[in-house]
Design a protein around this motif. Structure first.
Motif, PDB file in Angstrom:
ATOM      1  N   LYS A   1       0.833  -1.199   0.000  1.00 40.22           N
ATOM      2  CA  LYS A   1       0.000   0.000   0.000  1.00 40.22           C
ATOM      3  C   LYS A   1       0.873   1.256   0.000  1.00 40.22           C
TER       4      LYS A   1
ATOM      5  N   LEU B   1      -3.625   4.287   9.808  1.00 42.07           N
ATOM      6  CA  LEU B   1      -4.460   5.126   8.939  1.00 42.07           C
ATOM      7  C   LEU B   1      -4.117   4.934   7.470  1.00 42.07           C
ATOM      8  N   LEU B   2      -2.845   4.798   7.166  1.00 44.56           N
ATOM      9  CA  LEU B   2      -2.445   4.530   5.783  1.00 44.56           C
ATOM     10  C   LEU B   2      -2.954   3.161   5.331  1.00 44.56           C
ATOM     11  N   TYR B   3      -2.968   2.211   6.250  1.00 48.60           N
ATOM     12  CA  TYR B   3      -3.413   0.856   5.931  1.00 48.60           C
ATOM     13  C   TYR B   3      -4.905   0.825   5.596  1.00 48.60           C
ATOM     14  N   ILE B   4      -5.723   1.564   6.352  1.00 51.08           N
ATOM     15  CA  ILE B   4      -7.178   1.514   6.133  1.00 51.08           C
ATOM     16  C   ILE B   4      -7.675   2.599   5.182  1.00 51.08           C
ATOM     17  N   ASN B   5      -6.784   3.422   4.686  1.00 46.64           N
ATOM     18  CA  ASN B   5      -7.154   4.568   3.854  1.00 46.64           C
ATOM     19  C   ASN B   5      -7.981   4.193   2.625  1.00 46.64           C
ATOM     20  N   ASP B   6      -7.800   3.010   2.086  1.00 47.72           N
ATOM     21  CA  ASP B   6      -8.522   2.619   0.870  1.00 47.72           C
ATOM     22  C   ASP B   6      -9.894   1.997   1.145  1.00 47.72           C
TER      23      ASP B   6
ATOM     24  N   ASP C   1      -9.999   4.190  14.667  1.00 43.44           N
ATOM     25  CA  ASP C   1     -10.449   2.876  14.223  1.00 43.44           C
ATOM     26  C   ASP C   1     -11.977   2.755  14.192  1.00 43.44           C
TER      27      ASP C   1
ATOM     28  N   TYR D   1       1.012   4.381  -2.694  1.00 44.64           N
ATOM     29  CA  TYR D   1       0.939   5.788  -2.319  1.00 44.64           C
ATOM     30  C   TYR D   1       2.192   6.544  -2.770  1.00 44.64           C
TER      31      TYR D   1
ATOM     32  N   MET E   1     -14.378   8.336   8.868  1.00 43.15           N
ATOM     33  CA  MET E   1     -13.469   7.497   9.642  1.00 43.15           C
ATOM     34  C   MET E   1     -12.705   8.364  10.635  1.00 43.15           C
TER      35      MET E   1
ATOM     36  N   THR F   1     -15.526   3.677  12.138  1.00 41.25           N
ATOM     37  CA  THR F   1     -16.015   4.031  10.808  1.00 41.25           C
ATOM     38  C   THR F   1     -17.529   4.158  10.849  1.00 41.25           C
TER      39      THR F   1
ATOM     40  N   THR G   1     -18.467   7.713   3.832  1.00 49.65           N
ATOM     41  CA  THR G   1     -17.745   7.100   4.931  1.00 49.65           C
ATOM     42  C   THR G   1     -17.067   8.183   5.758  1.00 49.65           C
TER      43      THR G   1
END
Length: 149
Positions: free
Chosen positions: A6, A59-64, A79, A10, A76, A81, A74
């Motif tokens: 990911k 945050l970078l991990y769940i950004n998509d 953690d 980016y 967010m 959502t 959405t």
């Protein structure tokens, strides 16, 4: 490691990716219980807890995640959502939200994430209407991981 993939998407530089790789891979952990130390265990996923980079990397991990739910909006924060949508009728709203909930479950599975406490104590649904022309009926039902919200 999916987080590194990911970060590459980016457009992190190759030097930054190598740094993150060295930071995240080949880590071990031990646990101390009542003064007894466990043997070191290899960590295959996650980020080091208690470090300043942990929340940012999460945050970078769940950004998509929102990209997988085009029919809902959405919000967010950390953690948590929240999904919300509008529609011409109750059925459209219900279908949009249910499709998004299903997409969240699929995203979590493909990203090795587990939804936290998806029972009625954590996840809720709420219907808000600008008018009372269309009463809320039993037809509004959302299911998340086989549980009615």
């Amino acid at each position: 490691m999916l987080l590194l993939q990911k970060l590459q998407l980016y457009h992190c530089s190759s030097i930054s990716l190598k740094w993150f790789q060295s930071y995240l891979q080949n880590r071990h952990q031990q646990v101390s219980v009542s003064g007894t130390l466990s043997s070191p265990q290899y960590i295959t996923a996650g980020v080091p807890q208690g470090f300043v980079l942990g929340p940012l990397l999460f945050l970078l991990y769940i950004n998509d995640l929102p990209l997988h739910m085009p029919q809902t909006n959405t919000a967010m924060f950390a953690d948590d959502t929240t999904l919300h949508t509008v529609g011409k009728n109750l059925q459209e709203i219900n279908e949009n939200l249910q499709d998004s909930l299903n997409a969240v479950c699929e995203w979590c599975t493909s990203n090795s994430m587990v939804l936290n406490n998806c029972s009625n104590t954590k996840s809720k649904s709420m219907f808000i209407s600008a008018s009372n022309k269309q009463p809320l009926t039993e037809n509004f039902s959302l299911i998340l991981l086989n549980e009615d919200l």
